[in-house]
Design a protein around this motif. Structure first.
Motif, PDB file in Angstrom:
ATOM      1  N   UNK A 345       8.870   3.230   5.700  1.00 25.23           N
ATOM      2  CA  UNK A 345       7.951   4.579   5.048  1.00 25.23           C
ATOM      3  C   UNK A 345       6.479   4.182   5.245  1.00 25.23           C
ATOM      4  N   UNK A 346       6.109   2.584   5.245  1.00 30.08           N
ATOM      5  CA  UNK A 346       4.581   3.238   4.763  1.00 30.08           C
ATOM      6  C   UNK A 346       3.773   3.419   5.859  1.00 30.08           C
ATOM      7  N   UNK A 347       4.436   2.937   7.319  1.00 28.39           N
ATOM      8  CA  UNK A 347       4.101   3.572   8.428  1.00 28.39           C
ATOM      9  C   UNK A 347       3.675   5.178   9.042  1.00 28.39           C
ATOM     10  N   UNK A 348       5.069   5.795   8.248  1.00 31.04           N
ATOM     11  CA  UNK A 348       4.394   7.048   8.369  1.00 31.04           C
ATOM     12  C   UNK A 348       3.807   7.701   6.924  1.00 31.04           C
ATOM     13  N   UNK A 349       3.593   7.185   5.976  1.00 30.67           N
ATOM     14  CA  UNK A 349       2.438   7.703   5.086  1.00 30.67           C
ATOM     15  C   UNK A 349       1.291   7.946   5.496  1.00 30.67           C
ATOM     16  N   UNK A 350       1.258   6.427   6.340  1.00 27.29           N
ATOM     17  CA  UNK A 350      -0.110   5.723   6.417  1.00 27.29           C
ATOM     18  C   UNK A 350      -0.781   6.651   7.536  1.00 27.29           C
ATOM     19  N   UNK A 367       1.037  16.085  -1.285  1.00 22.77           N
ATOM     20  CA  UNK A 367       0.072  14.762  -1.789  1.00 22.77           C
ATOM     21  C   UNK A 367      -1.015  14.208  -0.656  1.00 22.77           C
ATOM     22  N   UNK A 368      -1.860  13.847  -0.644  1.00 14.18           N
ATOM     23  CA  UNK A 368      -2.931  13.833  -0.257  1.00 14.18           C
ATOM     24  C   UNK A 368      -3.658  12.677  -0.941  1.00 14.18           C
ATOM     25  N   UNK A 369      -4.432  11.560  -0.386  1.00 13.05           N
ATOM     26  CA  UNK A 369      -5.498  10.713  -0.884  1.00 13.05           C
ATOM     27  C   UNK A 369      -6.491   9.992   0.133  1.00 13.05           C
ATOM     28  N   UNK A 370      -7.035   9.356   0.117  1.00  9.77           N
ATOM     29  CA  UNK A 370      -8.300   9.175   0.618  1.00  9.77           C
ATOM     30  C   UNK A 370      -7.593   7.273   1.152  1.00  9.77           C
ATOM     31  N   UNK A 371      -7.559   7.253   2.127  1.00  8.31           N
ATOM     32  CA  UNK A 371      -7.307   5.438   2.759  1.00  8.31           C
ATOM     33  C   UNK A 371      -6.547   5.084   3.995  1.00  8.31           C
ATOM     34  N   UNK A 372      -6.694   4.655   4.713  1.00  3.51           N
ATOM     35  CA  UNK A 372      -6.662   4.516   6.600  1.00  3.51           C
ATOM     36  C   UNK A 372      -5.336   4.020   6.179  1.00  3.51           C
ATOM     37  N   UNK A 373      -4.977   2.978   5.149  1.00  3.64           N
ATOM     38  CA  UNK A 373      -3.728   2.869   5.973  1.00  3.64           C
ATOM     39  C   UNK A 373      -3.100   2.531   3.561  1.00  3.64           C
ATOM     40  N   UNK A 374      -1.803   3.134   3.816  1.00  4.09           N
ATOM     41  CA  UNK A 374      -1.205   3.557   2.648  1.00  4.09           C
ATOM     42  C   UNK A 374      -1.413   2.731   1.752  1.00  4.09           C
ATOM     43  N   UNK A 375      -1.527   2.450   0.330  1.00  4.83           N
ATOM     44  CA  UNK A 375      -1.573   1.586  -0.573  1.00  4.83           C
ATOM     45  C   UNK A 375      -1.091   1.804  -2.107  1.00  4.83           C
ATOM     46  N   UNK A 376       0.318   1.255  -2.248  1.00  9.59           N
ATOM     47  CA  UNK A 376       1.139   1.663  -3.240  1.00  9.59           C
ATOM     48  C   UNK A 376       0.473   2.348  -4.255  1.00  9.59           C
ATOM     49  N   UNK A 377      -0.446   0.558  -4.851  1.00  5.65           N
ATOM     50  CA  UNK A 377      -1.008   1.304  -6.196  1.00  5.65           C
ATOM     51  C   UNK A 377      -2.105   2.244  -6.157  1.00  5.65           C
ATOM     52  N   UNK A 378      -2.281   2.949  -4.984  1.00  4.58           N
ATOM     53  CA  UNK A 378      -2.868   4.066  -5.269  1.00  4.58           C
ATOM     54  C   UNK A 378      -2.273   5.643  -4.600  1.00  4.58           C
ATOM     55  N   UNK A 379      -1.246   5.199  -4.557  1.00  2.00           N
ATOM     56  CA  UNK A 379      -0.835   6.358  -4.152  1.00  2.00           C
ATOM     57  C   UNK A 379      -1.305   7.583  -4.932  1.00  2.00           C
ATOM     58  N   UNK A 380      -1.128   8.945  -4.558  1.00  2.07           N
ATOM     59  CA  UNK A 380      -1.644  10.150  -4.886  1.00  2.07           C
ATOM     60  C   UNK A 380      -0.605  10.648  -5.668  1.00  2.07           C
ATOM     61  N   UNK A 381       0.012  10.046  -6.590  1.00  4.32           N
ATOM     62  CA  UNK A 381       1.332  10.356  -7.303  1.00  4.32           C
ATOM     63  C   UNK A 381       0.491   9.799  -8.796  1.00  4.32           C
ATOM     64  N   UNK A 382       0.332   8.206  -8.541  1.00  2.00           N
ATOM     65  CA  UNK A 382      -0.238   7.595  -9.709  1.00  2.00           C
ATOM     66  C   UNK A 382      -0.912   8.433 -10.233  1.00  2.00           C
ATOM     67  N   UNK A 383      -2.603   8.896  -9.730  1.00  2.00           N
ATOM     68  CA  UNK A 383      -3.372   9.548  -9.883  1.00  2.00           C
ATOM     69  C   UNK A 383      -3.008  10.887 -10.538  1.00  2.00           C
ATOM     70  N   UNK A 384      -2.460  11.528  -9.783  1.00  2.00           N
ATOM     71  CA  UNK A 384      -1.671  12.908 -10.816  1.00  2.00           C
ATOM     72  C   UNK A 384      -1.498  12.440 -11.937  1.00  2.00           C
ATOM     73  N   UNK A 385      -0.124  12.031 -11.938  1.00  2.00           N
ATOM     74  CA  UNK A 385       0.603  11.412 -13.320  1.00  2.00           C
ATOM     75  C   UNK A 385       0.350   9.996 -14.203  1.00  2.00           C
ATOM     76  N   UNK A 386      -0.807   9.391 -14.046  1.00  2.00           N
ATOM     77  CA  UNK A 386      -1.380   8.952 -14.742  1.00  2.00           C
ATOM     78  C   UNK A 386      -2.496   9.184 -16.373  1.00  2.00           C
ATOM     79  N   UNK A 387      -3.404   8.587 -15.475  1.00  2.00           N
ATOM     80  CA  UNK A 387      -4.193   9.481 -16.818  1.00  2.00           C
ATOM     81  C   UNK A 387      -4.057  10.273 -17.637  1.00  2.00           C
ATOM     82  N   UNK A 388      -3.813  11.537 -17.270  1.00  2.00           N
ATOM     83  CA  UNK A 388      -3.591  12.620 -17.847  1.00  2.00           C
ATOM     84  C   UNK A 388      -2.235  12.406 -18.764  1.00  2.00           C
TER      85      UNK A 388
END
Length: 518
Positions: A345-350, A367-388
C-alpha cells in the motif's frame, strides 16, 4: 508490586534533620518553620494533575429535522474494579440522553473508535454526537482557525441515546497502576469494555434498554468480540454498527504466505487512481462503480490464480499480470515487476502522484499531501482530523460540558499499540487476531441481532473487499445473514462521514436501521 521501605525511612530522617537545623525559636518558645525551610518543603511536595472524580451533567438543545431536541450530557471518569473490589482503572466517557424520554424502550448505543489506542473522539465529533467539528464544505483539506463545534443535524440522538467510550489508555482513561497491562490486548480489552457497559447499565438504570454497539476500524474487532462477551454476562445486544471495520487482521496484513491483502486492495487502488484521473482512458471514462467492479473481478480471478501459482507462473502469464496491474493502479510496469506482482500500500500511496511529489492518504485516497514518499506520521487525514478535533473538543469539554482536567487527553496513544497483546485475539495459539467467529457465535445465538456495515470507497486501510471477505466467513445461516446484515458504501474514505454528503446518507441509513425489525 511491593514498594521499598527505604524512601519512607529517608523521608523520616530528612524530616528529623530539618527539625534540628531549620527552625527558629519564637518569643513564646515555640518552633516555627523558617522561610528557607518553607520554600524547601513546597519544592518537596509537587502538585498533582487535577482529575475530577465527580461527574458533570449539563443540559443542551440541538436542532434535528428542524425541531429542537433537548438532551442531557454527562462527562465522567467511571471506575472499574477487579474481582476483589479494588479500583483498577478509570474510564472517561461522554453520555447523551434525551430529556423527558422513557429510557425503558429507548435504545442506547455504546460507541468507540479503534487503533488500538484511539479515543472515541472521531465518531463523537465527526459522525454521531450532537455537536460536530466545523470542516470545509467538501470535507477535504485543513479548515482554517478557529476550530469550533457546531450543531450536528445528522446526530443519532433523535433515534438512540449515546455513550462515547475512551478505553483505558486513551482520552483521559488510565489504569490505577500505569504499568498494569491487563487492559491492553484483544481479549483483555473486550473484557473490560464489557465490564464498563455492565456498570453503566447498572449505575444509570438502563438494563431494560435495547443495547447497540458502534465501532470504527479496530473498533470492529472490539465490537464483534463484545457481542458474544456481553451475552455471556446476560446482556443481549440488539445491533452492531461497524464503520470501516476490521475483524480479521489476516485480511489486511500481508506476509510471504498471505497474499489476500494484495487481492483485497486492488479495487481500492483503482478507485483512488480513478479519482485522481490517472487511469487509461477506457477505464477513466467509466463510472467509479464500473471501474471498481472490473478491478474486483480481475483481482478475484486471474490475479488470485497468478499469485497462487507463485514461481510456477510462466513469463507470458507474468507479463499479462504486470500489464493489468499497471492498468488498474497506473504504476510503472517496471516497478510492479520488481515487486513480484505484489504492490504494498505504501508504494501505491507514494507512486500514484509521484510526478507531482505528492502522496495520497491511506485513510482517504482523495486526500493528498506533499512528500516524495509516503510517511504514515504525515498522512493527510491526520492533519485534517488532528488539531481541529482535539482543539474543538477541549474547548467543548471546558465551556459546554463543564469538565476540566490537567491530565493530557490522548486522542491517539501509540504506547497502547506497542503494549497490545494481539495474540489473545487469535483463534489458535498462533495467528492473526480474528474475532469473526465471535460475531458468528453471537448471530447464531440471537435471531434478532442486526449488523450494519459502513464502507468508504476510497479507504485503503480497511478496504471494501477485505470487509466483504470477512463477512463472507461468517458461519451463520444464509437466511439470517441476508435478513440481519446491511452493507452500505459511501463516497469517502475510512472516516466517510468527513464528507458532508456521505454523512447525511449515513444518518438516513442508520435511522432506518434502528427502526427496522430483522
Amino acid at each position: 508490586m511491593k514498594k521499598s521501605v527505604f524512601p519512607a525511612v529517608i523521608a523520616i530522617l530528612l524530616a528529623l534533620s530539618l527539625g534540628c537545623a531549620g527552625f527558629a525559636d519564637t518569643e513564646e518558645g515555640k518552633e516555627t518553620p523558617s522561610p528557607e525551610t518553607q520554600e524547601r518543603h513546597q519544592e518537596a511536595v509537587p502538585e498533582k494533575a487535577t482529575v475530577p472524580m465527580e461527574s458533570s451533567v449539563t443540559e443542551h438543545t440541538v436542532m434535528v429535522n428542524d425541531e429542537p431536541l433537548t438532551y442531557a450530557a454527562k462527562a465522567e471518569l467511571m471506575p472499574l474494579f477487579d474481582d476483589s473490589g479494588e479500583e483498577v482503572a478509570r474510564v472517561f466517557y461522554v453520555g447523551y440522553s434525551q430529556v423527558d424520554q422513557d429510557p425503558v424502550d429507548r435504545p442506547i448505543t455504546f460507541a468507540f473508535n479503534g487503533g488500538p489506542g484511539s479515543s472515541a473522539l472521531f465518531l463523537h465529533l465527526g459522525a454521531f454526537g450532537p455537536k460536530s467539528v466545523r470542516t470545509t464544505p467538501s470535507g477535504i483539506g485543513l479548515p482554517r482557525l478557529p476550530y469550533v463545534l457546531e450543531d450536528n443535524p445528522q446526530t443519532l440522538l433523535d433515534v438512540t441515546d449515546l455513550v462515547f467510550i475512551d478505553p483505558v489508555g486513551t482520552g483521559y482513561s488510565r489504569p490505577s497502576d500505569l504499568e498494569d497491562d491487563r487492559f491492553f490486548g484483544v481479549a483483555e480489552d473486550i473484557h473490560w469494555v464489557a465490564q464498563f457497559i455492565r456498570m453503566y447499565l447498572t449505575r444509570e438504570n438502563r438494563w431494560a434498554s435495547p443495547v447497540y454497539l458502534a465501532g470504527e476500524s479496530y473498533g470492529g474487532v472490539r465490537g464483534t468480540g463484545l457481542a458474544s462477551a456481553l451475552m455471556d454476562i446476560g446482556i443481549m445486544p440488539s445491533g452492531i454498527i461497524l464503520v470501516s471495520p476490521v475483524a480479521n487482521y489476516g485480511d489486511l496484513v500481508p506476509d510471504s504466505g498471505n497474499d489476500r491483502p494484495f487481492i483485497h486492495d486492488l479495487s481500492a487502488m483503482a478507485a483512488a487512481a480513478w479519482y485522481h484521473k490517472r487511469l487509461p482512458e477506457d477505464l477513466q471514462s467509466l463510472p467509479l462503480s464500473d471501474v471498481v467492479s472490473k478491478a474486483r473481478e480481475w483481482a478475484n480471478g486471474p490475479y488470485m490464480a497468478a499469485l497462487w501459482k507463485g514461481n510456477g507462473l510462466s513469463d507470458e502469464e507474468r507479463s499479462q499480470v504486470v500489464s493489468q496491474l499497471a492498468r488498474f493502479t497506473s504504476l510503472p510496469e517496471r516497478d510492479i515487476r520488481s515487486l513480484n506482482l505484489r504492490i504494498p500500500t505504501s508504494v501505491f500511496l507514494s507512486g500514484l502522484l509521484q510526478d507531482r511529489r505528492e502522496m495520497i492518504s491511506r485513510y482517504d485516497g482523495r486526500l493528498t499531501g506533499p512528500g516524495g514518499w509516503y510517511n504514515y506520521g504525515e498522512d493527510p487525514m491526520f492533519t485534517v482530523g488532528g488539531a481541529p478535533y482535539q482543539t474543538a473538543f477541549m474547548h467543548y469539554l471546558i465551556n459546554d460540558l463543564d469538565f476540566s482536567s490537567d491530565r493530557e487527553y490522548f486522542s491517539s496513544n501509540s504506547e497502547v499499540i506497542y503494549r497490545w497483546n494481539f495474540q489473545s485475539g487469535s483463534e489458535t495459539f498462533v495467528g492473526y487476531p480474528n474475532t469473526v467467529d465471535l460475531l458468528a457465535s453471537a448471530m447464531r445465538r440471537s435471531d434478532f441481532l442486526k449488523v450494519f456495515v459502513a464502507i468508504g470507497s476510497y479507504d485503503l486501510t480497511c478496504t471494501y473487499d477485505s470487509i466483504l471477505y470477512t463477512l463472507g466467513r461468517l458461519d451463520v445461516p444464509s437466511k439470517r445473514l441476508s435478513e440481519n446484515v446491511t452493507v452500505k458504501v459511501y463516497d469517502g474514505g475510512h472516516m466517510m462521514y468527513s464528507n458532508p454528503q456521505a454523512k447525511g446518507e449515513l444518518k438516513g441509513d442508520l435511522a432506518e436501521f434502528y427502526r427496522r425489525e430483522p
